[in-house]
Each structure stands twice: as structure tokens, then as C-alpha cells.
Design a protein around this motif. Structure first.
Motif, PDB file in Angstrom:
ATOM      1  N   GLU A 105      40.275  29.892  41.890  1.00  0.00           N
ATOM      2  CA  GLU A 105      40.539  31.314  42.128  1.00  0.00           C
ATOM      3  C   GLU A 105      41.004  31.494  43.575  1.00  0.00           C
ATOM      4  O   GLU A 105      40.388  30.979  44.493  1.00  0.00           O
ATOM      5  CB  GLU A 105      39.219  32.021  41.951  1.00  0.00           C
ATOM      6  CG  GLU A 105      39.056  33.309  41.246  1.00  0.00           C
ATOM      7  CD  GLU A 105      40.021  33.824  40.279  1.00  0.00           C
ATOM      8  OE1 GLU A 105      40.576  34.868  40.575  1.00  0.00           O
ATOM      9  OE2 GLU A 105      40.185  33.259  39.218  1.00  0.00           O
TER      10      GLU A 105
ATOM     11  N   PRO B 224      45.076  39.537  44.185  1.00  0.00           N
ATOM     12  CA  PRO B 224      46.275  40.373  44.107  1.00  0.00           C
ATOM     13  C   PRO B 224      46.021  41.563  43.176  1.00  0.00           C
ATOM     14  O   PRO B 224      44.964  41.676  42.569  1.00  0.00           O
ATOM     15  CB  PRO B 224      47.308  39.429  43.515  1.00  0.00           C
ATOM     16  CG  PRO B 224      46.512  38.470  42.703  1.00  0.00           C
ATOM     17  CD  PRO B 224      45.195  38.322  43.414  1.00  0.00           C
TER      18      PRO B 224
ATOM     19  N   ARG C 141      45.774  43.102  39.960  1.00  0.00           N
ATOM     20  CA  ARG C 141      45.534  42.353  38.732  1.00  0.00           C
ATOM     21  C   ARG C 141      45.398  43.292  37.549  1.00  0.00           C
ATOM     22  O   ARG C 141      44.688  44.276  37.611  1.00  0.00           O
ATOM     23  CB  ARG C 141      44.270  41.528  38.896  1.00  0.00           C
ATOM     24  CG  ARG C 141      43.966  40.656  37.706  1.00  0.00           C
ATOM     25  CD  ARG C 141      42.765  39.795  37.959  1.00  0.00           C
ATOM     26  NE  ARG C 141      43.032  38.872  39.045  1.00  0.00           N
ATOM     27  CZ  ARG C 141      42.113  38.440  39.894  1.00  0.00           C
ATOM     28  NH1 ARG C 141      40.878  38.835  39.793  1.00  0.00           N
ATOM     29  NH2 ARG C 141      42.428  37.597  40.845  1.00  0.00           N
TER      30      ARG C 141
ATOM     31  N   GLU D 246      53.582  41.304  43.762  1.00  0.00           N
ATOM     32  CA  GLU D 246      52.164  41.133  44.077  1.00  0.00           C
ATOM     33  C   GLU D 246      51.277  41.236  42.845  1.00  0.00           C
ATOM     34  O   GLU D 246      50.098  40.922  42.908  1.00  0.00           O
ATOM     35  CB  GLU D 246      51.717  42.219  45.067  1.00  0.00           C
ATOM     36  CG  GLU D 246      52.522  42.300  46.318  1.00  0.00           C
ATOM     37  CD  GLU D 246      52.217  43.571  47.100  1.00  0.00           C
ATOM     38  OE1 GLU D 246      51.373  44.364  46.635  1.00  0.00           O
ATOM     39  OE2 GLU D 246      52.832  43.763  48.148  1.00  0.00           O
ATOM     40  N   THR D 247      51.817  41.687  41.733  1.00  0.00           N
ATOM     41  CA  THR D 247      51.007  41.959  40.545  1.00  0.00           C
ATOM     42  C   THR D 247      50.779  40.688  39.738  1.00  0.00           C
ATOM     43  O   THR D 247      51.679  39.887  39.534  1.00  0.00           O
ATOM     44  CB  THR D 247      51.694  43.020  39.668  1.00  0.00           C
ATOM     45  OG1 THR D 247      51.905  44.189  40.445  1.00  0.00           O
ATOM     46  CG2 THR D 247      50.850  43.368  38.465  1.00  0.00           C
ATOM     47  N   GLU D 248      49.557  40.542  39.264  1.00  0.00           N
ATOM     48  CA  GLU D 248      49.188  39.429  38.390  1.00  0.00           C
ATOM     49  C   GLU D 248      48.734  40.010  37.058  1.00  0.00           C
ATOM     50  O   GLU D 248      47.908  40.908  37.023  1.00  0.00           O
ATOM     51  CB  GLU D 248      48.049  38.636  39.029  1.00  0.00           C
ATOM     52  CG  GLU D 248      47.464  37.580  38.127  1.00  0.00           C
ATOM     53  CD  GLU D 248      46.271  36.901  38.777  1.00  0.00           C
ATOM     54  OE1 GLU D 248      45.137  37.167  38.331  1.00  0.00           O
ATOM     55  OE2 GLU D 248      46.467  36.120  39.716  1.00  0.00           O
TER      56      GLU D 248
ATOM     57  N   ARG E 176      46.756  38.865  33.970  1.00  0.00           N
ATOM     58  CA  ARG E 176      45.890  37.785  33.511  1.00  0.00           C
ATOM     59  C   ARG E 176      45.612  37.980  32.023  1.00  0.00           C
ATOM     60  O   ARG E 176      45.214  39.062  31.599  1.00  0.00           O
ATOM     61  CB  ARG E 176      44.598  37.807  34.304  1.00  0.00           C
ATOM     62  CG  ARG E 176      43.698  36.641  33.992  1.00  0.00           C
ATOM     63  CD  ARG E 176      42.569  36.586  34.940  1.00  0.00           C
ATOM     64  NE  ARG E 176      43.060  36.097  36.209  1.00  0.00           N
ATOM     65  CZ  ARG E 176      42.272  35.662  37.174  1.00  0.00           C
ATOM     66  NH1 ARG E 176      40.978  35.686  37.015  1.00  0.00           N
ATOM     67  NH2 ARG E 176      42.770  35.226  38.296  1.00  0.00           N
TER      68      ARG E 176
ATOM     69  N   CYS F 159      55.835  40.862  30.171  1.00  0.00           N
ATOM     70  CA  CYS F 159      55.769  40.554  31.606  1.00  0.00           C
ATOM     71  C   CYS F 159      57.149  40.156  32.135  1.00  0.00           C
ATOM     72  O   CYS F 159      57.535  40.563  33.235  1.00  0.00           O
ATOM     73  CB  CYS F 159      54.771  39.430  31.857  1.00  0.00           C
ATOM     74  SG  CYS F 159      53.076  39.886  31.515  1.00  0.00           S
TER      75      CYS F 159
ATOM     76  N   ILE G 216      57.518  40.372  36.128  1.00  0.00           N
ATOM     77  CA  ILE G 216      56.249  39.836  36.635  1.00  0.00           C
ATOM     78  C   ILE G 216      56.158  38.375  36.213  1.00  0.00           C
ATOM     79  O   ILE G 216      56.179  38.052  35.028  1.00  0.00           O
ATOM     80  CB  ILE G 216      55.053  40.639  36.080  1.00  0.00           C
ATOM     81  CG1 ILE G 216      55.152  42.087  36.534  1.00  0.00           C
ATOM     82  CG2 ILE G 216      53.734  40.018  36.507  1.00  0.00           C
ATOM     83  CD1 ILE G 216      54.145  43.007  35.896  1.00  0.00           C
TER      84      ILE G 216
ATOM     85  N   ASN H 195      53.761  36.124  37.703  1.00  0.00           N
ATOM     86  CA  ASN H 195      52.425  35.599  37.932  1.00  0.00           C
ATOM     87  C   ASN H 195      51.549  35.953  36.730  1.00  0.00           C
ATOM     88  O   ASN H 195      50.940  37.012  36.678  1.00  0.00           O
ATOM     89  CB  ASN H 195      51.849  36.187  39.225  1.00  0.00           C
ATOM     90  CG  ASN H 195      50.564  35.528  39.636  1.00  0.00           C
ATOM     91  OD1 ASN H 195      50.095  34.585  39.002  1.00  0.00           O
ATOM     92  ND2 ASN H 195      49.967  36.028  40.699  1.00  0.00           N
ATOM     93  N   VAL H 196      51.516  35.040  35.732  1.00  0.00           N
ATOM     94  CA  VAL H 196      50.794  35.307  34.479  1.00  0.00           C
ATOM     95  C   VAL H 196      49.883  34.123  34.145  1.00  0.00           C
ATOM     96  O   VAL H 196      50.256  33.250  33.365  1.00  0.00           O
ATOM     97  CB  VAL H 196      51.786  35.568  33.316  1.00  0.00           C
ATOM     98  CG1 VAL H 196      51.024  36.011  32.068  1.00  0.00           C
ATOM     99  CG2 VAL H 196      52.822  36.592  33.694  1.00  0.00           C
ATOM    100  N   PRO H 197      48.689  34.083  34.729  1.00  0.00           N
ATOM    101  CA  PRO H 197      47.748  33.011  34.379  1.00  0.00           C
ATOM    102  C   PRO H 197      46.927  33.354  33.137  1.00  0.00           C
ATOM    103  O   PRO H 197      46.877  34.509  32.715  1.00  0.00           O
ATOM    104  CB  PRO H 197      46.854  32.932  35.609  1.00  0.00           C
ATOM    105  CG  PRO H 197      46.856  34.308  36.151  1.00  0.00           C
ATOM    106  CD  PRO H 197      48.215  34.871  35.849  1.00  0.00           C
TER     107      PRO H 197
END
Length: 138
Positions: free
Chosen positions: A56, A61, A63, A100-102, A104, A123, A128, A130-132
Motif C-alpha cells: 500500500e 490518492p 480513491r 490522481e484518481t484510483e 480500486r 475507467c 483513469i 490507476n486501477v488496482p
């Protein structure tokens, strides 16, 4: 002025004023904590397991957590939403904040990939990247 008829009893007196202050502070703390946990209630899902995962990050960010349940429903902040509403919500994010957006994804391990793919496409449309995924450690 009234003169006391009984002499004062010498000894230690117990002052409970600080105790009452602390009790009220604890009540306020637990009320606030309960309110926050109710707003972020999560649907129960069986998360997939992973042998390797990233730690982590220290800074969190912006989220958005999307929960996908076994009955193929999407939830954001405990509220059920449709894929179209997810598209609209992601597109409504200010373009300067999208980097900056994640997003999840908490998906049940038994759901078909087509449901997760729909979230990933939403996304991508919003820009976007950043997609974990939320997983369990082996």
C-alpha cells in the motif's frame, strides 16, 4: 449569610468533573467513529488470492472503491449503481484530478470476467489508468 450548623468533616473529597469530561469525549468519539463506519459499509465478497502483491502506498490518492458481488451487482460507497451510472460518475471527475484518481476493484473471485471488464472499460473511457484489484495474500 447562613452559618453551617454541622462542622466540616476533614478528609479527601472525590472530584468527578474531569471524569465526566472524559466520558463525554469518549461518547463523541464513538458516535463519530460509528457514523464513519456506517457510511463506508462494504458488501461481503470472497476476494481472490495472489502470491505477489504491491505494498500500500504511504499517501492515499483519491480513491473510488467499486465492489462487484457474486450476483453481478456494482456498489460504490455501499450504494448499488448500474454500469451506466458508473460511467457517468467517472466521467464527472474533473480532468485535472483524473490522473490522481484510483479506482480500486473489490470483486468476488467467482464472478465472470465480463463484469470486471465492464468496470475496466468505464475507467478507460474516463481516462483513469490507476486501477488496482483488492486481493488476499497467500
Amino acid at each position: 449569610m447562613r452559618i453551617p450548623t454541622r462542622p466540616r468533616q476533614p478528609g479527601i473529597r472525590f472530584n468527578i468533573t474531569p471524569l465526566i469530561d472524559i466520558v463525554f469525549l469518549l461518547v463523541v468519539f464513538f458516535l463519530a467513529a460509528t457514523h464513519l463506519t456506517q457510511n463506508e459499509k462494504l458488501e461481503a465478497v470472497e476476494l481472490p488470492e495472489a502470491s505477489q502483491h504491491e505494498r500500500e502506498p504511504d499517501e492515499a490518492p483519491r480513491r473510488i472503491i467499486v465492489t462487484v458481488t457474486l450476483d453481478e451487482k456494482l456498489y460504490v460507497r455501499g450504494n448499488e449503481i448500474s454500469p451506466e451510472e458508473l460511467d457517468a460518475r467517472l466521467l464527472s471527475i474533473d480532468e485535472s484530478k483524473r490522473n490522481e484518481t484510483e479506482v480500486r476493484i473489490r470483486g468476488d473471485r467467482r464472478i465472470p470476467y465480463r463484469i470486471i471488464e465492464r468496470v475496466l472499460i468505464s475507467c478507460a473511457r474516463a481516462g483513469i489508468s490507476n486501477v488496482p484489484f483488492v486481493v488476499l495474500n497467500e
